[in-house]
Design a protein around this motif. Sequence first.
Motif, PDB file in Angstrom:
ATOM      1  N   ASP A  42       0.287  -1.401  -0.002  1.00  7.87           N
ATOM      2  CA  ASP A  42       0.049   0.220   0.293  1.00  7.87           C
ATOM      3  C   ASP A  42       0.866   1.683   0.362  1.00  7.87           C
ATOM      4  O   ASP A  42       0.725   2.123   0.838  1.00  7.87           O
ATOM      5  CB  ASP A  42      -0.670   0.334   1.054  1.00  7.87           C
ATOM      6  CG  ASP A  42      -1.782  -1.074   1.566  1.00  7.87           C
ATOM      7  OD1 ASP A  42      -2.514  -1.066   0.232  1.00  7.87           O
ATOM      8  OD2 ASP A  42      -1.775  -1.307   2.306  1.00  7.87           O
ATOM      9  N   PRO A  43       1.739   1.503  -0.753  1.00  3.60           N
ATOM     10  CA  PRO A  43       2.639   2.609  -0.413  1.00  3.60           C
ATOM     11  C   PRO A  43       2.200   3.999  -0.932  1.00  3.60           C
ATOM     12  O   PRO A  43       0.540   4.233  -1.817  1.00  3.60           O
ATOM     13  CB  PRO A  43       3.574   1.977  -2.259  1.00  3.60           C
ATOM     14  CG  PRO A  43       2.949   1.124  -2.914  1.00  3.60           C
ATOM     15  CD  PRO A  43       1.742   0.853  -2.746  1.00  3.60           C
ATOM     16  N   PRO A  44       2.660   5.067  -0.157  1.00  5.37           N
ATOM     17  CA  PRO A  44       1.740   6.345  -0.841  1.00  5.37           C
ATOM     18  C   PRO A  44       1.971   6.634  -1.845  1.00  5.37           C
ATOM     19  O   PRO A  44       2.960   6.779  -2.604  1.00  5.37           O
ATOM     20  CB  PRO A  44       2.632   6.720   0.472  1.00  5.37           C
ATOM     21  CG  PRO A  44       3.722   6.382   0.653  1.00  5.37           C
ATOM     22  CD  PRO A  44       3.568   4.969   0.305  1.00  5.37           C
ATOM     23  N   ALA A  45       1.660   8.088  -2.050  1.00  7.65           N
ATOM     24  CA  ALA A  45       1.954   8.305  -3.759  1.00  7.65           C
ATOM     25  C   ALA A  45       3.746   8.838  -3.080  1.00  7.65           C
ATOM     26  O   ALA A  45       4.366   9.471  -2.300  1.00  7.65           O
ATOM     27  CB  ALA A  45       1.210   9.537  -3.437  1.00  7.65           C
ATOM     28  N   PRO A  46       3.540   8.873  -4.685  1.00  5.14           N
ATOM     29  CA  PRO A  46       6.234   8.742  -4.796  1.00  5.14           C
ATOM     30  C   PRO A  46       6.010  10.217  -4.561  1.00  5.14           C
ATOM     31  O   PRO A  46       5.009  11.741  -4.548  1.00  5.14           O
ATOM     32  CB  PRO A  46       6.241   8.483  -6.400  1.00  5.14           C
ATOM     33  CG  PRO A  46       4.891   8.376  -6.591  1.00  5.14           C
ATOM     34  CD  PRO A  46       3.854   8.688  -5.967  1.00  5.14           C
ATOM     35  N   THR A  47       6.953  10.660  -3.987  1.00  2.60           N
ATOM     36  CA  THR A  47       7.632  11.806  -3.852  1.00  2.60           C
ATOM     37  C   THR A  47       8.873  12.339  -4.678  1.00  2.60           C
ATOM     38  O   THR A  47       9.190  11.351  -5.161  1.00  2.60           O
ATOM     39  CB  THR A  47       8.235  12.502  -2.553  1.00  2.60           C
ATOM     40  OG1 THR A  47       9.318  11.597  -1.985  1.00  2.60           O
ATOM     41  CG2 THR A  47       6.815  11.957  -1.524  1.00  2.60           C
ATOM     42  N   PHE A  57      16.686   9.722 -13.879  1.00  8.10           N
ATOM     43  CA  PHE A  57      16.060   9.036 -12.515  1.00  8.10           C
ATOM     44  C   PHE A  57      16.916   8.289 -12.089  1.00  8.10           C
ATOM     45  O   PHE A  57      17.304   7.883 -12.534  1.00  8.10           O
ATOM     46  CB  PHE A  57      14.514   9.078 -12.827  1.00  8.10           C
ATOM     47  CG  PHE A  57      14.071   7.732 -13.892  1.00  8.10           C
ATOM     48  CD1 PHE A  57      14.190   6.262 -13.081  1.00  8.10           C
ATOM     49  CD2 PHE A  57      14.238   7.151 -15.273  1.00  8.10           C
ATOM     50  CE1 PHE A  57      13.807   5.443 -13.459  1.00  8.10           C
ATOM     51  CE2 PHE A  57      13.706   5.873 -15.393  1.00  8.10           C
ATOM     52  CZ  PHE A  57      13.964   5.399 -14.306  1.00  8.10           C
ATOM     53  N   ARG A  58      16.250   8.314 -10.859  1.00  7.79           N
ATOM     54  CA  ARG A  58      16.676   7.178  -9.445  1.00  7.79           C
ATOM     55  C   ARG A  58      15.332   7.378  -8.515  1.00  7.79           C
ATOM     56  O   ARG A  58      14.707   8.525  -8.416  1.00  7.79           O
ATOM     57  CB  ARG A  58      18.002   8.169  -9.139  1.00  7.79           C
ATOM     58  CG  ARG A  58      17.991   6.835  -7.747  1.00  7.79           C
ATOM     59  CD  ARG A  58      19.410   7.639  -6.499  1.00  7.79           C
ATOM     60  NE  ARG A  58      20.887   8.415  -7.081  1.00  7.79           N
ATOM     61  CZ  ARG A  58      21.210   9.380  -7.584  1.00  7.79           C
ATOM     62  NH1 ARG A  58      19.706   9.921  -7.277  1.00  7.79           N
ATOM     63  NH2 ARG A  58      21.987   9.694  -8.452  1.00  7.79           N
ATOM     64  N   VAL A  88      10.664   9.582  -6.146  1.00  9.85           N
ATOM     65  CA  VAL A  88      12.018  10.208  -7.593  1.00  9.85           C
ATOM     66  C   VAL A  88      12.483  11.089  -7.672  1.00  9.85           C
ATOM     67  O   VAL A  88      12.246  12.111  -7.234  1.00  9.85           O
ATOM     68  CB  VAL A  88      10.220  10.055  -8.649  1.00  9.85           C
ATOM     69  CG1 VAL A  88      11.819   9.555  -9.480  1.00  9.85           C
ATOM     70  CG2 VAL A  88       9.728   8.171  -8.603  1.00  9.85           C
ATOM     71  N   GLU A  89      14.233  10.696  -7.948  1.00 10.59           N
ATOM     72  CA  GLU A  89      14.674  12.191  -8.198  1.00 10.59           C
ATOM     73  C   GLU A  89      14.986  12.371  -9.915  1.00 10.59           C
ATOM     74  O   GLU A  89      15.594  10.959 -10.089  1.00 10.59           O
ATOM     75  CB  GLU A  89      15.969  11.641  -7.657  1.00 10.59           C
ATOM     76  CG  GLU A  89      15.925  11.726  -6.006  1.00 10.59           C
ATOM     77  CD  GLU A  89      17.213  11.425  -5.577  1.00 10.59           C
ATOM     78  OE1 GLU A  89      18.378  11.953  -5.141  1.00 10.59           O
ATOM     79  OE2 GLU A  89      17.562  10.225  -5.487  1.00 10.59           O
TER      80      GLU A  89
END
Length: 474
Positions: free
Chosen positions: A23-28, A40-41, A51-52
Amino acid sequence: MTVFEGLLPRPVRVTPTGGTLHDPPAPTFAKDLSLPPSGFRLTVSSDGVHVESADPAGEFYGFQALRQLRGPAAFRAVDLPGDPLPCGVVEDWPRFSWRGCLLDVARHFMPKYAVLRFLDLMAAHRLNVLHLHLTDDQGWRLEVPEYPKLTTVGAWRAGSWTGRPPDGTPGHDGRPHGGYYTVDDLREIVAYAAERHITVVPEIDVPGHSQAAIAAYPWLGVTGERLEVLTRWGVNENVLAMTDEVVDFYRRVLTHVTEIFPSEVICLGGDEVPATQWAADPGSVDRAADLGLSNVDSLHGWFVAQLATHLESLGRRASVWDEALSPRLPPRTIVAAWHPDVDAGGHDVVLCPEDHLYLDHRQSDHPSEPIPVGYLRTLADVYAYEPSASALGAQAQVWSEHLDSPRRVDYAAFPRLAAFAEVVWSGPDRSYEEFEQRLIAHHLPRLDALGVEYRPLAGPHPWQTRPGVPGRPR
């Protein structure tokens, strides 16, 4: 094979750290300018997903990688529960800046919804250039309000050859075919593509492949005769007249094109231009002499150069198929090389080889292969293609003479386009056997979820065959 090992295109580097995130939260998201362009990383940990990226494109591609990690459910049109995410770090960036696909909407018109869907499929494979082939002998698909007959006359034909009968075969299927995109349709397509970090490069093909335009305005042609929009396939001797009036017509069309398409690059075509009509026409012979050209064959390069120079004056950059190469072209002109061993004379090159990347060509020698044309090019053949590192990139071609519906485009393009996407994104150190295992275990289920009617690796489904329709294998 782990979920990380199922990513496509194959990433530069993956570092699993163990464990899963349910149940991952929204990515930052954050910027990291040390990453290469479009890089990207993606980090998945017990704290969440981060996500960078080097730029907005990299952020988008990082999200596409995350989508793959969630499993096939993430590719459906509604939000279904996805798989737990494996913890680890994915670092990735593209090998080439031009990762293109040509879609021919001139031979067979693709409704707008089908073009938008094709853009979604390109985005899922991190392709970033849609070369939209808008004009040809068999149809003109771009609304030009100043020249309404281009669409009232040039956008439809009385019928089409079914398959590829021998040259000279009279008649056609008797089924009218046509369609075109309004200015607002095209602006919508361009904006939709831009949201997916895809540039739409329009092609207005000159001075051959122009019979639809000549049918609309006969004075554009060498003979001035009234022609029909062409109903057959193949190279056509009806070409544009080399007059100032025709040059001005196309300058005005191209100015209109630049008002719709923000792409720096506009393609002028320039392939398959017989000089037969020019040689037989005294006016064309005189025109060549007046221009100081050695023969009428050189009218081809002169005409394309006039329009390429016009694009330069508008702050744009022309691309041309390799037959249109001439010393008169502006230095910034890009050469789309579809023949082998093209000497581009110092111009930038996009590799589009017919003998490797024409996806309308047949995929097997099996009798059930629908409308078998061109070279035999299997999934393994496409994956084995190795572009020159000196090129801007490469481009797969989906010519549509024999692809009369989105279903047929799906069949011809996939999964070979997935193989091509990995060729132009990932490094050259790759294994077809590993790719095929990854494709079957992980990527074909994604295509199934997307509703792509791809060609099964074992051969076509019965409903994908076209019994009795002639092809032309090479």
